[in-house]
Design a protein around this motif. Sequence first.
Motif, PDB file in Angstrom:
ATOM      1  N   ASP A 236     -37.000  -1.773   0.037  1.00 62.04           N
ATOM      2  CA  ASP A 236     -38.106  -1.061   0.687  1.00 62.04           C
ATOM      3  C   ASP A 236     -37.697  -0.534   2.060  1.00 62.04           C
ATOM      4  O   ASP A 236     -37.985   0.617   2.415  1.00 62.04           O
ATOM      5  CB  ASP A 236     -39.311  -1.988   0.835  1.00 62.04           C
ATOM      6  CG  ASP A 236     -40.147  -2.078  -0.431  1.00 62.04           C
ATOM      7  OD1 ASP A 236     -39.818  -1.397  -1.416  1.00 62.04           O
ATOM      8  OD2 ASP A 236     -41.140  -2.844  -0.431  1.00 62.04           O
ATOM      9  N   ALA A 237     -37.018  -1.374   2.835  1.00 61.09           N
ATOM     10  CA  ALA A 237     -36.609  -0.956   4.183  1.00 61.09           C
ATOM     11  C   ALA A 237     -35.569   0.163   4.124  1.00 61.09           C
ATOM     12  O   ALA A 237     -35.619   1.116   4.916  1.00 61.09           O
ATOM     13  CB  ALA A 237     -36.056  -2.152   4.952  1.00 61.09           C
ATOM     14  N   LEU A 238     -34.643   0.052   3.185  1.00 61.26           N
ATOM     15  CA  LEU A 238     -33.592   1.068   3.068  1.00 61.26           C
ATOM     16  C   LEU A 238     -34.146   2.377   2.526  1.00 61.26           C
ATOM     17  O   LEU A 238     -33.763   3.459   2.977  1.00 61.26           O
ATOM     18  CB  LEU A 238     -32.476   0.539   2.167  1.00 61.26           C
ATOM     19  CG  LEU A 238     -31.799  -0.756   2.642  1.00 61.26           C
ATOM     20  CD1 LEU A 238     -30.834  -1.280   1.586  1.00 61.26           C
ATOM     21  CD2 LEU A 238     -31.106  -0.567   3.970  1.00 61.26           C
ATOM     22  N   ASP A 239     -35.054   2.277   1.553  1.00 61.17           N
ATOM     23  CA  ASP A 239     -35.687   3.485   1.019  1.00 61.17           C
ATOM     24  C   ASP A 239     -36.473   4.219   2.096  1.00 61.17           C
ATOM     25  O   ASP A 239     -36.483   5.461   2.155  1.00 61.17           O
ATOM     26  CB  ASP A 239     -36.637   3.130  -0.133  1.00 61.17           C
ATOM     27  CG  ASP A 239     -35.924   2.856  -1.443  1.00 61.17           C
ATOM     28  OD1 ASP A 239     -34.709   3.146  -1.536  1.00 61.17           O
ATOM     29  OD2 ASP A 239     -36.576   2.354  -2.379  1.00 61.17           O
ATOM     30  N   ALA A 240     -37.153   3.459   2.953  1.00 60.63           N
ATOM     31  CA  ALA A 240     -37.968   4.071   4.005  1.00 60.63           C
ATOM     32  C   ALA A 240     -37.124   4.897   4.968  1.00 60.63           C
ATOM     33  O   ALA A 240     -37.619   5.851   5.588  1.00 60.63           O
ATOM     34  CB  ALA A 240     -38.732   2.988   4.768  1.00 60.63           C
ATOM     35  N   GLN A 241     -35.840   4.543   5.083  1.00 66.35           N
ATOM     36  CA  GLN A 241     -34.925   5.283   5.956  1.00 66.35           C
ATOM     37  C   GLN A 241     -34.249   6.439   5.229  1.00 66.35           C
ATOM     38  O   GLN A 241     -33.486   7.194   5.834  1.00 66.35           O
ATOM     39  CB  GLN A 241     -33.850   4.346   6.509  1.00 66.35           C
ATOM     40  CG  GLN A 241     -34.355   3.361   7.540  1.00 66.35           C
ATOM     41  CD  GLN A 241     -34.822   4.040   8.811  1.00 66.35           C
ATOM     42  OE1 GLN A 241     -34.155   4.933   9.340  1.00 66.35           O
ATOM     43  NE2 GLN A 241     -35.984   3.649   9.307  1.00 66.35           N
ATOM     44  N   GLY A 242     -34.495   6.546   3.934  1.00 65.57           N
ATOM     45  CA  GLY A 242     -33.835   7.593   3.159  1.00 65.57           C
ATOM     46  C   GLY A 242     -32.388   7.280   2.834  1.00 65.57           C
ATOM     47  O   GLY A 242     -31.620   8.184   2.472  1.00 65.57           O
ATOM     48  N   TYR A 243     -32.004   6.018   2.941  1.00 65.94           N
ATOM     49  CA  TYR A 243     -30.641   5.630   2.596  1.00 65.94           C
ATOM     50  C   TYR A 243     -30.452   5.720   1.083  1.00 65.94           C
ATOM     51  O   TYR A 243     -31.393   5.552   0.299  1.00 65.94           O
ATOM     52  CB  TYR A 243     -30.341   4.191   3.037  1.00 65.94           C
ATOM     53  CG  TYR A 243     -30.349   3.946   4.522  1.00 65.94           C
ATOM     54  CD1 TYR A 243     -30.364   4.982   5.442  1.00 65.94           C
ATOM     55  CD2 TYR A 243     -30.336   2.645   5.022  1.00 65.94           C
ATOM     56  CE1 TYR A 243     -30.368   4.739   6.803  1.00 65.94           C
ATOM     57  CE2 TYR A 243     -30.337   2.379   6.380  1.00 65.94           C
ATOM     58  CZ  TYR A 243     -30.361   3.431   7.271  1.00 65.94           C
ATOM     59  OH  TYR A 243     -30.361   3.174   8.616  1.00 65.94           O
ATOM     60  N   ARG A 244     -29.221   5.949   0.695  1.00 65.76           N
ATOM     61  CA  ARG A 244     -28.887   5.990  -0.729  1.00 65.76           C
ATOM     62  C   ARG A 244     -28.350   4.622  -1.154  1.00 65.76           C
ATOM     63  O   ARG A 244     -27.412   4.113  -0.559  1.00 65.76           O
ATOM     64  CB  ARG A 244     -27.862   7.086  -1.015  1.00 65.76           C
ATOM     65  CG  ARG A 244     -28.414   8.501  -0.833  1.00 65.76           C
ATOM     66  CD  ARG A 244     -27.360   9.543  -1.121  1.00 65.76           C
ATOM     67  NE  ARG A 244     -26.295   9.517  -0.125  1.00 65.76           N
ATOM     68  CZ  ARG A 244     -25.120  10.136  -0.257  1.00 65.76           C
ATOM     69  NH1 ARG A 244     -24.837  10.787  -1.368  1.00 65.76           N
ATOM     70  NH2 ARG A 244     -24.234  10.082   0.707  1.00 65.76           N
ATOM     71  N   ILE A 245     -28.953   4.048  -2.177  1.00 57.71           N
ATOM     72  CA  ILE A 245     -28.594   2.709  -2.635  1.00 57.71           C
ATOM     73  C   ILE A 245     -27.865   2.795  -3.961  1.00 57.71           C
ATOM     74  O   ILE A 245     -28.304   3.484  -4.883  1.00 57.71           O
ATOM     75  CB  ILE A 245     -29.854   1.832  -2.800  1.00 57.71           C
ATOM     76  CG1 ILE A 245     -30.584   1.681  -1.459  1.00 57.71           C
ATOM     77  CG2 ILE A 245     -29.486   0.466  -3.358  1.00 57.71           C
ATOM     78  CD1 ILE A 245     -31.926   0.964  -1.580  1.00 57.71           C
TER      79      ILE A 245
END
Length: 275
Positions: A24-33
Amino acid sequence: MSKRILVVLSEFGYWGEELVGPVDALDAQGYRITFATPTGKRARALPPSLDADYIDPPLGRSVTTRDMARRARELDESSRLDNPLSLQDLIPERPYYSSLNHLRELEDYHRRLASGVGDLIAGFDALVIVGGSGPIVDLANNERLHEVVLAFAAADKPILAECYGVAVLAFARDLETRASLLWGKHVTGHPKEYDYKDGTGFIGVNFNMGPPPYPLEYILRDATGPDGAFHGNVGKETSVIVDFPYLTARSTPDSVPAGELLVQVLENGLRRYGW
């Protein structure tokens, strides 16, 4: 350019919230997982982690809200976890010392290792090791994952490990020195008080291990040495420690703040937190 994060999951079961929190935190930053597992098999959440009515034996209460159970189930059932990278395909296996042509095999191993970890370091900005009981089986003593951890640490890139995933940091060692990466560091992890007395379970095997096979707290206390420390923070609702490049999270409720702190490390250069 958007940051890229490598998230490693056990094939024997991860805890739902411990994936949702960082994602959730990484998605909120627009990071690619990008997800990875030891052999490329799709990871699945441990059933108790999707059940808001499940009572955690050591704590005597539910540790999963109904909203978190729903979100974890949605992520677990989504296509996002399909087709993960395979550490087995990316990182070679260190040969036995007893192999007939050990010297040549070891030289070849190091050549292929440099290429494999080099690609990962070039392609990703951080590493996340998701917790649960599954990592006890296929992550804690996974030499391929150890090499990935060593490479991220050498490149000064952050590594977040949760719950029993923190064991990977204690066991990932340069075989020349055998010294712990955590020596002199401050960490948290699953304390003795949080361990089950019975019922440690895994996905894909019909086996009740009983209690965990090792008390992670004792391992982390030894691994950090006299100048570092293990912080169980028992009695406090959350426990997350940042001692760069390592971020360690104690258990389920710590996954959300751990994800948020990883963002702070990547965006604002946070290097110390929690003690």
